[in-house]
Write an enzyme that holds these catalytic residues in place. Structure first.
Site, PDB file in Angstrom:
ATOM      1  N   LYS A   1      -4.992  -9.695  -7.409  1.00  0.00           N
ATOM      2  CA  LYS A   1      -6.470  -9.780  -6.475  1.00  0.00           C
ATOM      3  C   LYS A   1      -7.295  -8.907  -6.952  1.00  0.00           C
ATOM      4  CE  LYS A   1      -5.938  -7.643  -2.574  1.00  0.00           C
ATOM      5  NZ  LYS A   1      -5.910  -7.236  -0.444  1.00  0.00           N
TER       6      LYS A   1
ATOM      7  N   LYS B   1       0.855  -1.226   0.098  1.00  0.00           N
ATOM      8  CA  LYS B   1       0.200   0.571  -0.016  1.00  0.00           C
ATOM      9  C   LYS B   1       0.386   1.464  -0.191  1.00  0.00           C
ATOM     10  CE  LYS B   1      -4.537  -1.652   2.039  1.00  0.00           C
ATOM     11  NZ  LYS B   1      -5.266  -1.965   2.846  1.00  0.00           N
TER      12      LYS B   1
ATOM     13  N   LYS C   1     -10.232  -2.878  -5.014  1.00  0.00           N
ATOM     14  CA  LYS C   1     -11.154  -1.731  -4.886  1.00  0.00           C
ATOM     15  C   LYS C   1     -10.524  -0.611  -5.784  1.00  0.00           C
ATOM     16  CE  LYS C   1     -13.293  -1.865   0.309  1.00  0.00           C
ATOM     17  NZ  LYS C   1     -12.895  -2.092   1.214  1.00  0.00           N
TER      18      LYS C   1
HETATM   19  P1  TYM Z   1     -11.429  -5.088   3.441  1.00  0.00           P
HETATM   20  O1  TYM Z   1     -11.961  -3.444   3.185  1.00  0.00           O
HETATM   21  O2  TYM Z   1     -10.056  -4.915   2.414  1.00  0.00           O
HETATM   22  O3  TYM Z   1     -11.828  -5.839   2.877  1.00  0.00           O
HETATM   23  C1  TYM Z   1     -12.543  -6.820   4.211  1.00  0.00           C
HETATM   24  C2  TYM Z   1     -12.392  -8.185   3.467  1.00  0.00           C
HETATM   25  O4  TYM Z   1     -12.792  -8.238   2.312  1.00  0.00           O
HETATM   26  C3  TYM Z   1     -12.155  -9.557   2.135  1.00  0.00           C
HETATM   27  N1  TYM Z   1     -10.720  -9.278   0.620  1.00  0.00           N
HETATM   28  C4  TYM Z   1     -11.172 -10.452  -0.616  1.00  0.00           C
HETATM   29  N2  TYM Z   1     -11.856 -12.080   0.337  1.00  0.00           N
HETATM   30  C5  TYM Z   1     -11.288 -12.781  -1.198  1.00  0.00           C
HETATM   31  N3  TYM Z   1     -10.517 -11.868  -2.182  1.00  0.00           N
HETATM   32  C6  TYM Z   1     -10.285 -10.710  -2.232  1.00  0.00           C
HETATM   33  N4  TYM Z   1     -10.148 -10.039  -3.396  1.00  0.00           N
HETATM   34  C7  TYM Z   1     -10.593 -10.090  -0.880  1.00  0.00           C
HETATM   35  N5  TYM Z   1     -10.098  -8.641  -1.412  1.00  0.00           N
HETATM   36  C8  TYM Z   1     -10.644  -7.921   0.346  1.00  0.00           C
HETATM   37  C9  TYM Z   1     -10.614  -9.210   3.022  1.00  0.00           C
HETATM   38  O5  TYM Z   1      -9.629 -10.392   3.421  1.00  0.00           O
HETATM   39  C10 TYM Z   1     -11.268  -8.808   4.448  1.00  0.00           C
HETATM   40  O6  TYM Z   1     -11.738  -9.647   5.362  1.00  0.00           O
HETATM   41  N6  TYM Z   1      -8.235  -5.029   7.652  1.00  0.00           N
HETATM   42  C11 TYM Z   1      -9.176  -5.377   7.081  1.00  0.00           C
HETATM   43  C12 TYM Z   1     -10.153  -4.603   7.976  1.00  0.00           C
HETATM   44  C13 TYM Z   1     -10.803  -4.908   8.708  1.00  0.00           C
HETATM   45  C14 TYM Z   1     -10.636  -5.802   9.761  1.00  0.00           C
HETATM   46  C15 TYM Z   1     -10.047  -6.427  11.322  1.00  0.00           C
HETATM   47  C16 TYM Z   1     -10.787  -7.103   9.456  1.00  0.00           C
HETATM   48  C17 TYM Z   1     -10.091  -4.392  10.523  1.00  0.00           C
HETATM   49  N7  TYM Z   1      -9.745  -5.080  11.296  1.00  0.00           N
HETATM   50  C18 TYM Z   1     -10.569  -6.601  12.454  1.00  0.00           C
HETATM   51  C19 TYM Z   1     -10.765  -8.503  10.493  1.00  0.00           C
HETATM   52  C20 TYM Z   1     -10.641  -8.576  11.804  1.00  0.00           C
HETATM   53  C21 TYM Z   1      -9.219  -5.360   5.590  1.00  0.00           C
HETATM   54  O7  TYM Z   1      -8.403  -5.082   4.474  1.00  0.00           O
HETATM   55  O8  TYM Z   1     -10.618  -4.893   4.777  1.00  0.00           O
END
Ligand code: TYM
Length: 348
Positions: free
Chosen positions: A210, A126, A213
């Site tokens: 991957k 990132k 967004k």
């Molecule tokens: P975020 O918003 O980037 O992603 C949310 C969830 O979507 C999953 N994800 C995917 N799964 C499969 N294929 C993909 N291409 C893909 N892109 C995203 C992510 O693995 C995630 O589960 N750090 C977290 C947010 C967070 C969190 C937490 C999660 C903050 N605190 C505590 C669990 C527990 C995140 O990146 O979200």
């Protein structure tokens, strides 16, 4: 204080099981978020006490327009409900409405070691070439994530595969905290729930990247708000190779784009990739893509429609989020009070 994560046996924690996870309100949700996270949340709420939040504190580690942030938070809440989360079963709340997350994150910043954070690959991706211009929050992001999880003493964390390393860090922080403050079993060692064909959904334009967004091409992803025509059109245009689908998973694994589409089919239909191959081996994409498009429209178009309906009543979404935040604080505040005692703060 010691500098290394001590090697201690897991499992001294004997409290109840609890699920926690979250999604950042930092852009349109896509099929990867849906299959990697939302679908699992909706399933788990029937099995275990479930806490699901909107990670707005994490979102501001990169710039978010202040005038848009609250609506972005409502949009994630609407996606949760549209995917089947029920506020009567799961506690749904915005992270910033529970200030104890940030309080515990500070204490964890004093537990985690620089060397641990230096290894985080997501920060490297990132921050790119301009690390020195990144926010400090982007660097300490995984420490806040550990606080999100451990403040509820969550034992299970449903996430996509990209979060695996952050979960390992969470386990290290839990273990070091318990060790340093002589509180064996105080925090659990949470298990990531990653398995299944939806855990890593790849871009529709490039099977080695991957689905994300931040990809500039909208054709790389299916957004949860896409209508039926857009969903079908994106699948039709998805990159593939000229070969028919293979017989075995080993052969499939050598063809990234084909593997991704079969994985999406499997995840959307609740089957394994092997079961999908049993139906489509020997058939070309001319046959497979229309079947996948039909399945994707059947499963996803109603989610987008529901989201739009829910977003037309912001008042109701706000009531759900406020009630969730109140319930979440009832669990989070006592944890932080106990932590402050363990750390030895005045008045704790
Ligand atoms: P975020 O918003 O980037 O992603 C949310 C969830 O979507 C999953 N994800 C995917 N799964 C499969 N294929 C993909 N291409 C893909 N892109 C995203 C992510 O693995 C995630 O589960 N750090 C977290 C947010 C967070 C969190 C937490 C999660 C903050 N605190 C505590 C669990 C527990 C995140 O990146 O979200």
């Amino acid at each position: 204080m010691t500098d290394q994560a001590p090697v201690a046996p897991h499992g001294a924690y004997t409290g109840p099981s609890r699920v926690l996870s979250g999604v950042q309100p930092s852009g349109a949700l896509h099929l990867g978020n849906y299959l990697g996270a939302l679908v699992k949340f909706a399933r788990l709420q029937h099995e275990i006490d479930t806490f699901i939040f909107v990670a707005d504190l994490h979102a501001i580690t990169v710039w978010q327009e202040p005038a848009a942030l609250a609506d972005q938070t409502r949009e994630i809440a609407a996606a949760y409900l549209a995917a089947g989360l029920d506020p009567a079963k799961a506690t749904i709340f915005p992270q910033s409405a529970v200030p104890e997350h940030a309080e515990l994150a500070w204490i964890f910043q004093c537990v985690a070691r620089l060397g641990w954070l230096d290894r985080m690959t997501q920060f490297k991706e990132k921050s790119g070439k301009h690390k020195e211009r990144s926010s400090v929050g982007l660097y300490t992001y995984p420490v806040l994530q550990a606080a999100d999880i451990l403040i509820y003493k969550a034992t299970h964390v449903p996430v996509g595969e990209d979060q695996k390393q952050h979960l390992e860090l969470t386990r290290d922080i839990a273990q070091k905290f318990n060790h340093d403050f002589k509180a064996p079993g105080f925090f659990p060692q949470p298990d990531p729930l990653i398995q299944g064909p939806g855990a890593r959904v790849m871009s529709l334009r490039d099977g080695s990247a991957k689905m994300s967004k931040s990809d500039p091409s909208d054709y790389s992803r299916i957004n949860l708000t896409d209508d039926a025509d857009a969903i079908a059109g994106k699948i039709k245009k998805a990159r593939t190779d000229p070969e028919p689908l293979p017989e075995t998973l080993e052969e499939l694994a050598t063809r990234a784009e084909a593997d991704n589409l079969v994985g999406i089919f499997a995840a959307l239909s609740g089957r394994t990739k092997a079961e999908v191959l049993a139906d489509y081996a020997g058939k070309g994409f001319g046959a497979f893509k229309p079947a996948l498009a039909e399945l994707a429209v059947e499963k996803l178009a109603p989610v987008g429609e529901k989201m739009r309906g829910l977003l037309s009543d912001k008042g109701e979404l706000d009531r759900i989020l406020a009630a969730g935040a109140e319930k979440a604080r009832e669990v989070a505040a006592p944890t932080v009070a106990e932590v402050k005692k363990l750390v030895g703060f005045w008045g704790a």
